[in-house]
Design a protein around this motif. Structure first.
Motif, PDB file in Angstrom:
ATOM      1  N   ASP A  20      19.203  44.408  44.154  1.00 23.36           N
ATOM      2  CA  ASP A  20      19.552  44.704  42.764  1.00 23.36           C
ATOM      3  C   ASP A  20      18.331  45.171  41.986  1.00 23.36           C
ATOM      4  O   ASP A  20      18.406  46.118  41.193  1.00 23.36           O
ATOM      5  CB  ASP A  20      20.184  43.478  42.096  1.00 23.36           C
ATOM      6  CG  ASP A  20      19.393  42.203  42.327  1.00 23.36           C
ATOM      7  OD1 ASP A  20      18.412  42.228  43.096  1.00 23.36           O
ATOM      8  OD2 ASP A  20      19.765  41.166  41.737  1.00 23.36           O
TER       9      ASP A  20
ATOM     10  N   PHE B 234      28.063  47.735  49.245  1.00 25.53           N
ATOM     11  CA  PHE B 234      29.476  47.360  49.197  1.00 25.53           C
ATOM     12  C   PHE B 234      30.065  47.299  50.608  1.00 25.53           C
ATOM     13  O   PHE B 234      30.942  46.477  50.879  1.00 25.53           O
ATOM     14  CB  PHE B 234      30.271  48.342  48.340  1.00 25.53           C
ATOM     15  CG  PHE B 234      30.271  47.994  46.876  1.00 25.53           C
ATOM     16  CD1 PHE B 234      30.802  46.795  46.432  1.00 25.53           C
ATOM     17  CD2 PHE B 234      29.753  48.873  45.936  1.00 25.53           C
ATOM     18  CE1 PHE B 234      30.813  46.464  45.086  1.00 25.53           C
ATOM     19  CE2 PHE B 234      29.753  48.556  44.588  1.00 25.53           C
ATOM     20  CZ  PHE B 234      30.286  47.345  44.164  1.00 25.53           C
TER      21      PHE B 234
ATOM     22  N   ASP C 265      31.042  42.764  49.392  1.00 25.46           N
ATOM     23  CA  ASP C 265      31.349  42.906  47.976  1.00 25.46           C
ATOM     24  C   ASP C 265      31.484  41.540  47.304  1.00 25.46           C
ATOM     25  O   ASP C 265      31.922  41.435  46.167  1.00 25.46           O
ATOM     26  CB  ASP C 265      32.636  43.713  47.769  1.00 25.46           C
ATOM     27  CG  ASP C 265      33.857  43.043  48.398  1.00 25.46           C
ATOM     28  OD1 ASP C 265      33.691  41.994  49.066  1.00 25.46           O
ATOM     29  OD2 ASP C 265      34.976  43.566  48.239  1.00 25.46           O
TER      30      ASP C 265
ATOM     31  N   TRP D  13      27.245  45.100  42.853  1.00 27.77           N
ATOM     32  CA  TRP D  13      27.796  45.361  41.528  1.00 27.77           C
ATOM     33  C   TRP D  13      26.692  45.691  40.530  1.00 27.77           C
ATOM     34  O   TRP D  13      26.865  46.555  39.656  1.00 27.77           O
ATOM     35  CB  TRP D  13      28.601  44.146  41.067  1.00 27.77           C
ATOM     36  CG  TRP D  13      29.735  43.820  41.987  1.00 27.77           C
ATOM     37  CD1 TRP D  13      29.707  42.982  43.067  1.00 27.77           C
ATOM     38  CD2 TRP D  13      31.060  44.366  41.950  1.00 27.77           C
ATOM     39  NE1 TRP D  13      30.928  42.962  43.694  1.00 27.77           N
ATOM     40  CE2 TRP D  13      31.777  43.790  43.028  1.00 27.77           C
ATOM     41  CE3 TRP D  13      31.708  45.258  41.097  1.00 27.77           C
ATOM     42  CZ2 TRP D  13      33.115  44.097  43.288  1.00 27.77           C
ATOM     43  CZ3 TRP D  13      33.040  45.559  41.351  1.00 27.77           C
ATOM     44  CH2 TRP D  13      33.728  44.991  42.426  1.00 27.77           C
TER      45      TRP D  13
ATOM     46  N   SER E 147      25.468  49.334  41.242  1.00 22.99           N
ATOM     47  CA  SER E 147      26.420  50.299  40.674  1.00 22.99           C
ATOM     48  C   SER E 147      26.358  50.289  39.159  1.00 22.99           C
ATOM     49  O   SER E 147      26.491  51.333  38.501  1.00 22.99           O
ATOM     50  CB  SER E 147      27.846  49.970  41.140  1.00 22.99           C
ATOM     51  OG  SER E 147      27.969  50.162  42.532  1.00 22.99           O
TER      52      SER E 147
ATOM     53  N   LEU F 228      30.671  46.102  35.210  1.00 23.64           N
ATOM     54  CA  LEU F 228      30.059  45.810  36.507  1.00 23.64           C
ATOM     55  C   LEU F 228      29.092  44.633  36.409  1.00 23.64           C
ATOM     56  O   LEU F 228      29.010  43.798  37.318  1.00 23.64           O
ATOM     57  CB  LEU F 228      29.342  47.054  37.042  1.00 23.64           C
ATOM     58  CG  LEU F 228      30.275  48.218  37.403  1.00 23.64           C
ATOM     59  CD1 LEU F 228      29.486  49.502  37.613  1.00 23.64           C
ATOM     60  CD2 LEU F 228      31.078  47.884  38.658  1.00 23.64           C
TER      61      LEU F 228
ATOM     62  N   LYS G 160      31.170  41.496  36.303  1.00 25.36           N
ATOM     63  CA  LYS G 160      31.686  41.189  37.636  1.00 25.36           C
ATOM     64  C   LYS G 160      30.602  40.524  38.485  1.00 25.36           C
ATOM     65  O   LYS G 160      30.880  39.565  39.227  1.00 25.36           O
ATOM     66  CB  LYS G 160      32.178  42.477  38.304  1.00 25.36           C
ATOM     67  CG  LYS G 160      32.692  42.292  39.722  1.00 25.36           C
ATOM     68  CD  LYS G 160      33.920  41.425  39.790  1.00 25.36           C
ATOM     69  CE  LYS G 160      34.456  41.322  41.207  1.00 25.36           C
ATOM     70  NZ  LYS G 160      35.630  40.432  41.293  1.00 25.36           N
ATOM     71  N   ALA G 161      29.375  41.022  38.380  1.00 21.88           N
ATOM     72  CA  ALA G 161      28.268  40.440  39.142  1.00 21.88           C
ATOM     73  C   ALA G 161      28.008  39.000  38.708  1.00 21.88           C
ATOM     74  O   ALA G 161      27.774  38.118  39.547  1.00 21.88           O
ATOM     75  CB  ALA G 161      27.006  41.288  38.962  1.00 21.88           C
TER      76      ALA G 161
END
Length: 610
Positions: A320, A343, A347, A353, A356, A372, A375-376
């Motif tokens: 990341d 991914f 995922d 995430w 992206s 995103l 979501k992470a």
């Protein structure tokens, strides 16, 4: 029957006759004291609970779930069918199968029923025999551990984000009965809840039982326990087990990491990494990459991440941060490819995430970046990079107060990471809260020490107040004396020189900074300074270089477009010719020429953005 095939059941066997004479009463005969399954099974004879246990041990979870569900229904309809101990086992094995299928709430319900059954069982001095197979093999009397059941319940609660319930269930286990994995889970939960003292106690208990539990060591160091104290807890194993002489240096390195001493941490890990036995270790390379990133050395950080990625193509940890660095450099295509690759690996981690999200953020799609990032965080609430991504997206969308909450949480999780403080201070400045920004910058300066990064951060806040301009200049000079190549310090010093209209000094500063590195922002600012001193051709070259490094840099593109609109002597001569030609009947051709020139300008702009 096929010719030559042996019959599956011997027709002369009395047990076979018992089966076929009444199929509807099969369940009764399965557990009743009949010749099919005697009440006192001889050694080696298995009952149905033994079969369930064996399937669970073999990992046949779906099979266990189906059979245990049927058996539990039978037990409900006929309470005398199983003994309390057998029903306890069935509930535990059924709950385990639900846990495997990620049905955590249902699993908690069944584990709770199992514990209630065990409690009732423990009250009786002697297990109440069932109508049928109460006496079984010695294996069947080995009941599932109540401690293990509580641990599984705690795992369910953590998956459901119910940390308080997880702590409560584990706290109920007496200290002497806690296994290392229970203490480790408790330590992590206490740490997450901000309860440092019990967390330290639990980590130490893990090390007492397992002195090579390195993650527990990192947990203690992150809670400000001295490196020497932690090392003393592993001294015996270092002295008795061969080839562990590196462990004390490893502990020392990560003690530096958690005190924010990045330079000494880098040097110590480099000394470890150079040893032949630990060369090309992916974890050490990832730590080095992260430390270079924290120290503001993005170039070396990217190199170490790439080296680690080559050694382990399935690496997820730290990717990341790597994706964020690539996005900052304008390498959005690489970021997109990295996100797709991650991914494909998994995922269920936050890193894909976040990567992206970085691609969306630097493509100015802030709403998507926000989604995103959220979501992470849902996948890993301790992901600092996810919190920073979501905070930055909220800030750019004008939701500053919400962004502040996320940056504060990032600071709580990573108090030694300067970029967390930078995000929070940017929020304060965006909301004109200069006083709060100044207090925070001063605290960072005192906490993390006077290095090029903290000096630049404090100078950034000072630049916002006309009264503290001179202080900002002094701070930036100190920062550049320590690290002449520190890009953020160079940018802020150039900003100050621009305000003072000292363009020649700014050009010299920028040329010196660009001597050993190439950066989009520095080339663009140099282009701005060159325009200010009428060096148009070289300014155009600098804008072109900036766009080649980051095709999405809008300011460089605007600089080029502005220069194209500036009148040069040639343009002025052409305008005079146009004035002379007015009324000559060639207006249509000239209009066509203007249109054609506009098309070429558009094409030039398009190529510049590729």
């Amino acid at each position: 029957m096929f010719p030559g095939a042996e019959p599956l059941v011997d027709p002369k066997d009395p047990r076979a006759a018992a089966i076929f004479e009444s199929p509807l009463r099969l369940s009764d005969r399965l557990f009743a004291p009949t010749p099919w399954l005697p009440a006192a099974s001889p050694p080696g004879r298995m009952n149905v609970i033994d079969h369930v246990r064996d399937m669970a041990a073999a990992g046949l979870h779906s099979n266990v779930r189906l059979l245990s569900s049927l058996l539990l229904t039978m037990s409900t309809n006929n309470p005398e069918l199983f003994s309390p101990s057998q029903k306890y086992q069935l509930l535990v094995y059924h709950a385990d199968s639900l846990f495997h299928d990620k049905e955590y709430r249902n699993a908690v319900s069944k584990y709770t029923m199992a514990l209630q059954q065990k409690k009732a069982l423990s009250k009786t001095s002697k297990v109440r025999p069932s109508t049928g197979n109460s006496t079984s093999t010695p294996q069947s009397q080995c009941l599932p551990s109540e401690i293990e059941v509580k641990y599984k319940m705690a795992e369910c609660y953590t998956m459901l984000k119910q940390d308080k319930d997880a702590i409560a269930i584990l706290d109920g286990i007496p200290s002497r009965q806690r296994t290392p994995k229970i203490n480790m889970m408790l330590a992590n939960l206490y740490k997450k809840a901000g309860q440092e003292r019990p967390s330290v106690t639990s980590y130490k208990e893990v090390l007492r039982q397992c002195p090579l539990a390195l993650d527990a060591i990192l947990g203690l160091l992150s809670l400000s326990v001295k490196g020497a104290e932690v090392a003393s807890m592993t001294m015996n194993v270092i002295q008795t087990v061969p080839n562990l002489d590196w462990l004390s240096v490893w502990i020392k390195a990560y003690a530096f990491v958690h005190t924010g001493d990045n330079s000494r941490a880098i040097n110590t890990i480099c000394s470890l990494e150079k040893k032949s036995l630990l060369r090309d270790n992916v974890d050490l390379l990832g730590s080095l990459a992260d430390l270079y990133f924290r120290a503001g050395d993005n170039k070396n950080s990217v190199l170490k991440f790439e080296q680690a990625q080559m050694l382990d193509p399935y690496l997820i940890k730290g990717m990341d941060v790597y994706g964020y660095l690539l996005a900052r450099e304008g390498r959005l295509e690489d970021v997109e490819n990295l996100g797709c690759r991650l991914f494909n690996i998994s995922d269920q981690h936050a890193e894909p995430w976040v990567v992206s999200g970085c691609h969306s953020f630097y493509s100015k799609r802030y709403s998507r970046a926000l989604y995103l990032g959220a979501k992470a965080i849902q996948l890993n609430s301790n992901s600092v990079q996810a919190l920073l991504l979501k905070g930055a997206a909220l800030r750019n969308m004008g939701r500053v107060q919400e962004a502040i909450i996320h940056f504060r949480e990032a600071i709580r999780l990573a108090p030694c990471r300067l970029d967390c403080y930078e995000g929070l201070i940017e929020c304060y400045l965006a909301s004109n809260s200069i006083r709060e920004a100044m207090v925070m910058a001063n605290n960072v300066y005192k906490t993390l020490g006077a290095n090029a990064q903290t000096l630049t951060l404090l100078a950034t806040v000072c630049l916002e107040d006309p009264v503290t301009q001179e202080k900002a200049k002094t701070l930036l000079d100190k920062a550049l004396n320590q690290r002449p190549d520190y890009i953020k310090a160079v940018v802020k010093k150039a900003e100050l020189l621009s305000r003072e209209q000292k363009y020649e000094d700014g050009i010299a500063l920028l040329r010196n900074a660009l001597a050993n590195q190439s950066d989009c922002v520095l080339h663009r600012i140099l282009g701005d300074f060159l325009v200010a001193v009428n060096e148009y051709q070289e300014a155009m070259d600098q804008y072109s270089i900036a766009l080649s490094l980051d095709p999405n840099d809008q300011k460089s593109l605007e600089g080029m477009q502005k220069m194209e609109k500036e009148e040069s002597p040639t343009d002025a001569t052409q305008e005079e010719d146009v004035d002379d030609m007015e009324g000559s009947g060639e207006e249509g051709d000239l209009e066509g020429s203007d249109s054609e020139a506009a098309q070429w300008a558009d094409q030039e702009q398009w190529f510049g953005m590729q």
